[in-house]
Design an enzyme around this catalytic site. Sequence first.
Site, short mmCIF file in Angstrom:
data_model
loop_
_atom_site.label_atom_id
_atom_site.label_comp_id
_atom_site.label_asym_id
_atom_site.label_seq_id
_atom_site.Cartn_x
_atom_site.Cartn_y
_atom_site.Cartn_z
N ARG A 237 5.72 -6.23 -12.30
CA ARG A 237 5.79 -6.98 -11.03
C ARG A 237 4.70 -8.05 -10.97
NH1 ARG A 237 6.17 -2.08 -6.86
NH2 ARG A 237 6.06 -3.70 -5.32
N ARG B 272 -4.36 1.92 4.54
CA ARG B 272 -5.36 1.15 5.29
C ARG B 272 -6.44 2.04 5.89
NH1 ARG B 272 -0.80 -1.47 4.61
NH2 ARG B 272 -0.69 -3.75 4.74
N SER C 117 1.90 2.79 4.84
CA SER C 117 1.08 1.57 4.98
C SER C 117 -0.19 1.89 5.75
CB SER C 117 1.84 0.51 5.76
OG SER C 117 3.05 0.23 5.15
N ARG D 110 16.52 6.49 0.09
CA ARG D 110 17.10 6.29 1.42
C ARG D 110 18.62 6.45 1.41
NH1 ARG D 110 12.61 4.83 4.24
NH2 ARG D 110 11.18 3.51 3.11
N GLY E 161 2.55 -1.00 -5.53
CA GLY E 161 2.34 -2.44 -5.36
C GLY E 161 1.37 -2.72 -4.24
N ASP F 70 14.49 -1.35 5.95
CA ASP F 70 14.73 -0.10 5.22
C ASP F 70 15.75 0.80 5.92
OD1 ASP F 70 12.98 -0.63 3.16
OD2 ASP F 70 11.25 0.10 4.29
#
Length: 677
Positions: free
Chosen positions: A129, A33, A29, A404, A101, A329
């Site tokens: 989506r 950014r 993330s 995961r 996404g 998560d």
Amino acid sequence: MPHPLTPEPLLSGAVTSLRGEVSVPGDKSISHRALILGSQNVGQTVIHGLLEGEDVLGTAAALRALGTSITREASGEWRVQGVGTGGFSEPNGVLDMGNSGTGVRLMMGLVATHPFTTFFTGDGSLRGRPMRRVMGPLEEMGARFVARRNDYLPLAVIGADMPMPIRYTLPVASAQVKTAILLAGLNTPGETTITEPERSRDHTERMFAHYGIPLRVEDGDKGARVLTLTGQPEVHHPHIEIHVPGDPSSAAFLAVAALITPDSKVILRNVCMNPLRTGLYDTLREMGADMWLENERENAGEPVADLVVRSSKLKGVDVPAERAPSMIDEYPILSVAAACAKGVTTMRGLKELKVKESNRLAAIADGLIANGISAEMGDDSLTVTGCKGKPQGGGVVKTHLDHRIAMSFLVLGMASKETVRVDDGSAIATSFPEFISIMNRLGANITSLAPARTGRSTAIASAPASRAPMVIAIDGPAASGKGTLARRLAEHFDLSYLDTGSLYRAVGLRLVYADKDPNDKKAAIEAACAIDDEDLSNPRLRQERVGEAASIVSAIPEVRAILLDFQREFAKRPGGAVLDGRDIGTVVCPDADLKLYITADLDARADRRHRELEGQGITVVHESVLTDLQERDERDSKRKFAPLKPAPDAIHIDTTNLSAQAVFEKVLGIIEATKAA
Ligand code: DC
């Protein structure tokens, strides 16, 4: 999630001790950014530790298409020359956001308040989506959309000519929708206000603060937060640095591994400690983890620390539903910690885990039960009864392509009596490609059973990357020094070398000496079919007029197609290969282990070429060498098919002020650093 071609079964056996220090991969993330806000800055942003996964590379490519200059300097190190808020220009093509996404929604926000049209698409899964949640508020700001079934990619964003600030209340907390509106608000005059009913991740707000963008954050009613952005801010930092914090979700696997294996001490460097992401660590502390923070600091507006973790005796706890958002998560790996704890652990508020890429909740429970651990799944809860002593292990875990789940159960194997097997670990590469090599370096015992890759059971730590022959792709304009570099690398590493320019030159040579026009497509195609080994060693190949003819024929797609197979076959030579040219990293070998983009100023290149020609006893005017190069650059980079351009992940080297030796040493350094990483 991408589907692997071949499943990769993995085994994880008991370990006696895990010890060492590691830097975990950069947070995804924050990586998105960092690039995006870099594009909004008038000045240069240098990013360290960028996560170089496909999603983030897709965002970099989209920002480039909008006019931002972005270069990769070394592994994880990127340079962004921003255009300022409102400074984008209309992209020529469709922006393909792959599987991301986050990427597509953030970019939709960013372009929604630019007065032009942007087309977006993505892979099959992203095209399925919905995008409406972002489109709604952006329409209020003045953007219009044409979307498949009014909700899905591919879609066109017709950006607002006169964007309007809005006051918007998010129907449900969503960091993506919030960020899309904030990014749209950057190029909107006045105040854009967003109310979020519950807190969502705040990486955007923190990155705004890092860039000094005026965003007010206030508390609203009943735990809501109100964000107010003053639009069209001056974002002007001539030079700003961002050290991307390590992903706390990736660090979690290493931390739990150290906690549950005997005699272990692991130091995890540069982990993001944003309180909205660290619910797992709070829970582990409650379970009695011997774990502490060192060197606490701030990076990119985020709290960051080194995390020291030692083997611990854990006890079961109740994990409240309120904590779920900050560790959604992390339940698979927490369940593994719970399996090794004394007593019962109950986790609540887990409905969302049933609708992840797979039914993650069921996958966890099944995996635990297969390894002799008692686990019970409720409607939105999971209860795990810890084993007295070591878990039995010995089971086969179905990962359902969930990275995961795969990593969590490999960690379980480290502390179990019997080896744990996961059916397919190939999905691990989506978030943490170095997971197995890092774990094995710390002392783990993870092996691959994939017959297609290794032919036998081998430790992956030293398997594909180091055993596979290296392929190096080098691109750049004429006289940039790429040929010299390529030859030296080939010699040093004992690789086969192909100067692909000589193939186009061979075609040009045949035409020039048959007195044919290189623009004559039919003649050029015939010449391309006819070239042979002797052509490639013809001393006339280096003549300037042959080079010019080569540049002309290389714009003919049929000629390129004829030469392509030979180049691709060459790259597969046993022992590895170096190829140089114009489209090696982008077309011929897009999967090369190392891609380099070599440039130099026009003047410097003209000097070099001039000296080279004089050395061959050819007298030419410097000026005409320069004009020839300029024309060639223009033709090679503007042509429609396979133009000269850097691959998105190529490392750029400007050789204007570097000797051939210095360039060579720099590349050796890059190769060493990549191997070490
Ligand atoms: O690298 P060089 O100057 O020898 O190449 C001669 C021409 O061939 C160059 O102007 C463009 C073309 N070329 C190409 O289009 N693609 C390549 N991979 C290599 C060369």
